[in-house]
Scaffold this active site. Structure first.
Site, PDB file in Angstrom:
ATOM      1  N   SER A  41      73.161  33.713  58.433  1.00 53.31           N
ATOM      2  CA  SER A  41      73.072  34.411  59.731  1.00 53.31           C
ATOM      3  C   SER A  41      74.375  34.292  60.516  1.00 53.31           C
ATOM      4  CB  SER A  41      71.943  33.799  60.566  1.00 53.31           C
ATOM      5  OG  SER A  41      70.743  33.799  59.846  1.00 53.31           O
ATOM      6  N   GLY A  77      55.055  18.347  60.808  1.00 50.65           N
ATOM      7  CA  GLY A  77      54.478  18.676  62.106  1.00 50.65           C
ATOM      8  C   GLY A  77      55.324  19.648  62.907  1.00 50.65           C
ATOM      9  N   ARG A 108      55.943  18.527  68.322  1.00 47.75           N
ATOM     10  CA  ARG A 108      56.602  17.665  69.311  1.00 47.75           C
ATOM     11  C   ARG A 108      57.668  18.474  70.054  1.00 47.75           C
ATOM     12  NH1 ARG A 108      60.465  13.607  68.361  1.00 47.75           N
ATOM     13  NH2 ARG A 108      60.429  14.122  66.165  1.00 47.75           N
ATOM     14  N   GLU A 140      80.158  32.670  49.425  1.00 48.24           N
ATOM     15  CA  GLU A 140      78.720  32.389  49.409  1.00 48.24           C
ATOM     16  C   GLU A 140      78.336  31.971  47.997  1.00 48.24           C
ATOM     17  OE1 GLU A 140      75.984  32.180  51.568  1.00 48.24           O
ATOM     18  OE2 GLU A 140      75.058  31.577  49.669  1.00 48.24           O
ATOM     19  N   GLU A 190      53.286  27.119  60.341  1.00 47.81           N
ATOM     20  CA  GLU A 190      53.265  28.516  59.902  1.00 47.81           C
ATOM     21  C   GLU A 190      52.775  28.635  58.459  1.00 47.81           C
ATOM     22  OE1 GLU A 190      56.805  30.357  62.714  1.00 47.81           O
ATOM     23  OE2 GLU A 190      57.347  29.590  60.747  1.00 47.81           O
ATOM     24  N   CYS A 202      67.663  32.650  56.429  1.00 45.31           N
ATOM     25  CA  CYS A 202      66.762  33.538  57.166  1.00 45.31           C
ATOM     26  C   CYS A 202      66.274  34.691  56.286  1.00 45.31           C
ATOM     27  CB  CYS A 202      67.490  34.070  58.408  1.00 45.31           C
ATOM     28  SG  CYS A 202      66.502  35.168  59.399  1.00 45.31           S
ATOM     29  N   TYR A 231      57.369  23.609  63.301  1.00 41.47           N
ATOM     30  CA  TYR A 231      56.829  24.962  63.284  1.00 41.47           C
ATOM     31  C   TYR A 231      56.695  25.524  61.871  1.00 41.47           C
ATOM     32  CZ  TYR A 231      61.392  27.329  62.644  1.00 41.47           C
ATOM     33  OH  TYR A 231      62.579  27.795  62.149  1.00 41.47           O
ATOM     34  N   ALA A 242      59.279  31.744  69.085  1.00 38.82           N
ATOM     35  CA  ALA A 242      57.880  31.932  68.687  1.00 38.82           C
ATOM     36  C   ALA A 242      57.568  31.069  67.485  1.00 38.82           C
ATOM     37  CB  ALA A 242      57.613  33.397  68.353  1.00 38.82           C
ATOM     38  N   TYR A 259      73.473  43.383  53.400  1.00 42.10           N
ATOM     39  CA  TYR A 259      74.439  42.379  53.870  1.00 42.10           C
ATOM     40  C   TYR A 259      75.772  42.526  53.143  1.00 42.10           C
ATOM     41  CZ  TYR A 259      71.652  39.794  57.177  1.00 42.10           C
ATOM     42  OH  TYR A 259      70.959  39.442  58.312  1.00 42.10           O
ATOM     43  N   THR A 278      67.873  31.619  63.926  1.00 42.71           N
ATOM     44  CA  THR A 278      68.829  32.677  63.611  1.00 42.71           C
ATOM     45  C   THR A 278      69.498  33.286  64.847  1.00 42.71           C
ATOM     46  OG1 THR A 278      68.140  33.246  61.410  1.00 42.71           O
ATOM     47  CG2 THR A 278      68.849  35.087  62.770  1.00 42.71           C
TER      48      THR A 278
HETATM   49  P1  FAD Z   1      72.128  29.802  56.730  1.00 39.97           P
HETATM   50  O1  FAD Z   1      71.438  31.052  57.078  1.00 39.97           O
HETATM   51  O2  FAD Z   1      71.353  28.758  56.025  1.00 39.97           O
HETATM   52  O3  FAD Z   1      73.388  30.218  55.861  1.00 39.97           O
HETATM   53  C1  FAD Z   1      74.208  29.273  55.231  1.00 39.97           C
HETATM   54  C2  FAD Z   1      74.750  29.900  53.961  1.00 39.97           C
HETATM   55  O4  FAD Z   1      75.828  29.106  53.468  1.00 39.97           O
HETATM   56  C3  FAD Z   1      73.713  29.953  52.839  1.00 39.97           C
HETATM   57  O5  FAD Z   1      73.623  31.259  52.338  1.00 39.97           O
HETATM   58  C4  FAD Z   1      74.249  28.974  51.803  1.00 39.97           C
HETATM   59  O6  FAD Z   1      73.935  29.356  50.481  1.00 39.97           O
HETATM   60  C5  FAD Z   1      75.742  29.055  52.056  1.00 39.97           C
HETATM   61  N1  FAD Z   1      76.491  27.887  51.626  1.00 39.97           N
HETATM   62  C6  FAD Z   1      76.191  26.580  51.827  1.00 39.97           C
HETATM   63  N2  FAD Z   1      77.163  25.790  51.334  1.00 39.97           N
HETATM   64  C7  FAD Z   1      78.099  26.618  50.810  1.00 39.97           C
HETATM   65  C8  FAD Z   1      79.344  26.397  50.161  1.00 39.97           C
HETATM   66  N3  FAD Z   1      79.827  25.156  49.992  1.00 39.97           N
HETATM   67  N4  FAD Z   1      80.040  27.464  49.727  1.00 39.97           N
HETATM   68  C9  FAD Z   1      79.574  28.718  49.901  1.00 39.97           C
HETATM   69  N5  FAD Z   1      78.411  28.989  50.527  1.00 39.97           N
HETATM   70  C10 FAD Z   1      77.676  27.940  50.977  1.00 39.97           C
HETATM   71  N6  FAD Z   1      64.767  31.098  62.553  1.00 39.97           N
HETATM   72  C11 FAD Z   1      64.327  31.987  63.458  1.00 39.97           C
HETATM   73  O7  FAD Z   1      65.041  32.331  64.372  1.00 39.97           O
HETATM   74  N7  FAD Z   1      63.068  32.536  63.362  1.00 39.97           N
HETATM   75  C12 FAD Z   1      62.224  32.215  62.352  1.00 39.97           C
HETATM   76  O8  FAD Z   1      61.089  32.711  62.296  1.00 39.97           O
HETATM   77  C13 FAD Z   1      62.665  31.276  61.382  1.00 39.97           C
HETATM   78  N8  FAD Z   1      61.872  30.941  60.347  1.00 39.97           N
HETATM   79  C14 FAD Z   1      62.341  30.073  59.404  1.00 39.97           C
HETATM   80  C15 FAD Z   1      61.493  29.757  58.345  1.00 39.97           C
HETATM   81  C16 FAD Z   1      61.914  28.875  57.374  1.00 39.97           C
HETATM   82  C17 FAD Z   1      60.992  28.562  56.222  1.00 39.97           C
HETATM   83  C18 FAD Z   1      63.218  28.294  57.464  1.00 39.97           C
HETATM   84  C19 FAD Z   1      63.680  27.342  56.411  1.00 39.97           C
HETATM   85  C20 FAD Z   1      64.058  28.611  58.509  1.00 39.97           C
HETATM   86  C21 FAD Z   1      63.627  29.504  59.491  1.00 39.97           C
HETATM   87  N9  FAD Z   1      64.423  29.847  60.577  1.00 39.97           N
HETATM   88  C22 FAD Z   1      63.966  30.729  61.518  1.00 39.97           C
HETATM   89  C23 FAD Z   1      65.750  29.207  60.776  1.00 39.97           C
HETATM   90  C24 FAD Z   1      66.879  30.132  60.334  1.00 39.97           C
HETATM   91  O9  FAD Z   1      66.656  30.555  59.011  1.00 39.97           O
HETATM   92  C25 FAD Z   1      68.205  29.378  60.450  1.00 39.97           C
HETATM   93  O10 FAD Z   1      68.330  28.865  61.752  1.00 39.97           O
HETATM   94  C26 FAD Z   1      69.404  30.285  60.173  1.00 39.97           C
HETATM   95  O11 FAD Z   1      69.306  30.838  58.888  1.00 39.97           O
HETATM   96  C27 FAD Z   1      70.693  29.491  60.334  1.00 39.97           C
HETATM   97  O12 FAD Z   1      71.806  30.281  60.000  1.00 39.97           O
HETATM   98  P2  FAD Z   1      73.130  29.629  59.438  1.00 39.97           P
HETATM   99  O13 FAD Z   1      74.115  30.739  59.338  1.00 39.97           O
HETATM  100  O14 FAD Z   1      73.487  28.440  60.213  1.00 39.97           O
HETATM  101  O15 FAD Z   1      72.753  29.084  57.979  1.00 39.97           O
END
Ligand code: FAD
Length: 452
Positions: free
Chosen positions: A15, A175, A204, A35, A181, A43, A177, A342, A99, A311
């Site tokens: 994201s 415990g 919490r 990536e 879910e 996400c 979200y 949510a 993407y 996200t």
């Molecule tokens: P990420 O989206 O995790 O992206 C990190 C990327 O870096 C990954 O693609 C990974 O493969 C890549 N990467 C890692 N290390 C390396 C490397 N060394 N070299 C190259 N690439 C690498 N958020 C919401 O807002 N609403 C929701 O309903 C929600 N539901 C969720 C449900 C679940 C089951 C989970 C696990 C998370 C949920 N989230 C939700 C949280 C949300 O997915 C994350 O907050 C968001 O994806 C964070 O974005 P990011 O860019 O920090 O990391």
């Protein structure tokens, strides 16, 4: 233009990484993104998107059942896991493609492979060293499973979406979200579901009344809630079923045990320590207001900084960073105080701002308005489900400082109200807003009687 291979090297196309890369490239910055798993990150692939699709599936099951009260009889309703899973896979593949195109069209260089930091201005990917004026670490997080005997038999949110078959008996541990879910998804799809959590009540940090109300509603949906309980060990039987021994000595037999016990920043073996990047005890990168780490050319945002793991927060951080580095620098910093969010359990939770407990600590006096009612649809649906709405008002200013809902579409309803609250709406503003009738949401503008 810098003398480096790139101006900005982004590690992680999730994201935050994708948003930062695209926005920077659109400003003429030379950007590369590495990536190593799947485009779109957590996400898109194993988080928000597939989860919401599965939540929809579980809600269909419930709604078909409730339709009987309205004269809609859909006899012999069945659920086919393979259809849901494979349709989900196709949709995610479509999003992965989008993407990729977004990055390509914005002029970013895409690199498939795992990147590691080798210095303040260099990374290594697929055996090649690449230099960049700035490095953005947006590697996200990874599920954490505590060390218990048999942990290898547990699955996490990384595996749960693509199971070969649908488990009839499920235990969800955690415990937060995500645990709640998934318990809702499994129970909604008719699995016998138990949620096990070591604390005395889940969620919490949420408003206490919301937590208690949600526990009642979630239990009403048939989810067995076992609080103050933990898993001691997991053993696999020869038929594939799992014997789960709990901390109280009881044993449960399940087909799957899902651990949703938190996520840790994915910073192990990333080269950050040797580059001198400061991290906290959980492995989260420490950054200042502008997402700069202790090494001035290395930045980090999203789940890897462990502020708020959502996200839209990662997106807001990315836009703020790009504006700071390559734009006018006048853009706003993300507002971490007022983040609407949510929980897609059944019924949903929507929340923004302070809990009643926080408001009482912060202000001398607060007015609390609570409404607990049965939504119109359930007057004849046969469901006992109830809805909770709650407004927290600072008495001195009349400002709404917290707004919470447990009920159908709470996320959808809260998003609109969040604009009003962030703009500084008072209780009087809510009172002079005419309701939309008949809706559940109108209750938010018709609560006249102070509860306490
Ligand atoms: P990420 O989206 O995790 O992206 C990190 C990327 O870096 C990954 O693609 C990974 O493969 C890549 N990467 C890692 N290390 C390396 C490397 N060394 N070299 C190259 N690439 C690498 N958020 C919401 O807002 N609403 C929701 O309903 C929600 N539901 C969720 C449900 C679940 C089951 C989970 C696990 C998370 C949920 N989230 C939700 C949280 C949300 O997915 C994350 O907050 C968001 O994806 C964070 O974005 P990011 O860019 O920090 O990391």
């Amino acid at each position: 233009m810098s003398g480096y291979d790139y101006d900005l090297f982004v590690i992680g196309a999730g994201s935050g990484g994708v948003r930062a890369a695209r926005m920077a490239a659109a400003k003429g910055v030379r950007v590369a993104v590495a990536e190593d798993l799947h485009l779109g990150g957590t996400c898109v692939n194993v988080g928000c998107v597939p989860k919401k699709l599965y939540v929809y599936a579980s809600e269909y099951m419930q709604e078909i059942e409730e339709g009987r009260g309205f004269g809609v009889n859909a006899d012999s309703v069945s659920f086919d896991w393979a259809t849901l899973r494979d349709n989900k896979k196709h949709e995610i593949a479509r999003l992965n493609g989008i993407y990729g195109k977004l990055l390509d069209n914005s002029g970013c260089t895409r690199i498939n492979g795992r990147a590691t930091v080798t210095g303040p201005n260099s990374v290594s990917v697929n055996g090649e060293t690449i230099t960049a004026e700035r490095i953005l670490v947006a590697v996200g997080g990874w599920p954490f499973v505590p060390d218990i005997p048999g942990k290898e038999h547990a699955i996490t949110s990384n595996e749960v979406f693509d199971l070969d078959s649908f488990p009839q008996r499920v235990m969800v541990v955690g415990g937060g979200y995500i645990a709640i879910e998934f318990a809702g998804i499994f129970a909604g799809l008719q699995a016998q579901t138990e949620l096990v959590y070591r604390g005395d009540l889940f969620l919490r940090g949420f408003d206490q009344e919301v937590r208690e109300f949600t526990a009642t509603e979630v239990a009403r949906k048939g989810i067995k809630l076992s609080f103050n309980t933990d898993v001691a060990s997991i053993e696999k039987r020869s038929d594939g079923a799992l014997d789960v021994t709990l901390s109280n000595g009881e044993v449960r037999v399940v087909d799957q045990i899902l651990y949703a016990t938190g996520r840790v920043p994915k910073t192990a073996n990333l080269g950050l320590e040797s580059a001198g990047v400061a991290m906290n005890s959980k492995g989260a990168i420490e950054v200042n207001d502008h997402f700069q780490s202790s090494v001035p050319s290395i930045y980090a945002l999203g789940d890897v900084i462990d502020r708020v793991q959502l996200t839209p927060v990662a997106l807001a951080e990315a836009m703020s960073l790009v504006d700071h580095l390559y734009g006018s620098g006048e853009g706003e910093l993300p507002n971490y105080e007022l983040i609407p969010t949510a929980v897609f359990c059944q019924p949903n939770i929507g929340t923004l701002g302070l809990t009643e407990e926080q408001a009482r600590e912060r202000f001398d006096s607060v007015d609390i308005y609570v409404s607990d009612f049965r939504a119109m649809r359930h007057t004849i649906s046969g469901s006992e489900e109830r809805t909770l709405m709650k407004l927290i008002v600072e008495s001195a200013t009349d400002k709404i400082v917290g707004i919470h809902m447990v009920g159908a579409d709470a996320g959808e309803i809260l998003q609109g109200l969040a604009v009003a609250v962030i703009a500084g709406a008072t209780k009087r503003d809510f009172d002079r807003t005419i309701g939309i009738h008949p809706t559940a949401a109108e209750e938010f503008v018709t609560m006249r009687q102070k509860t306490r």
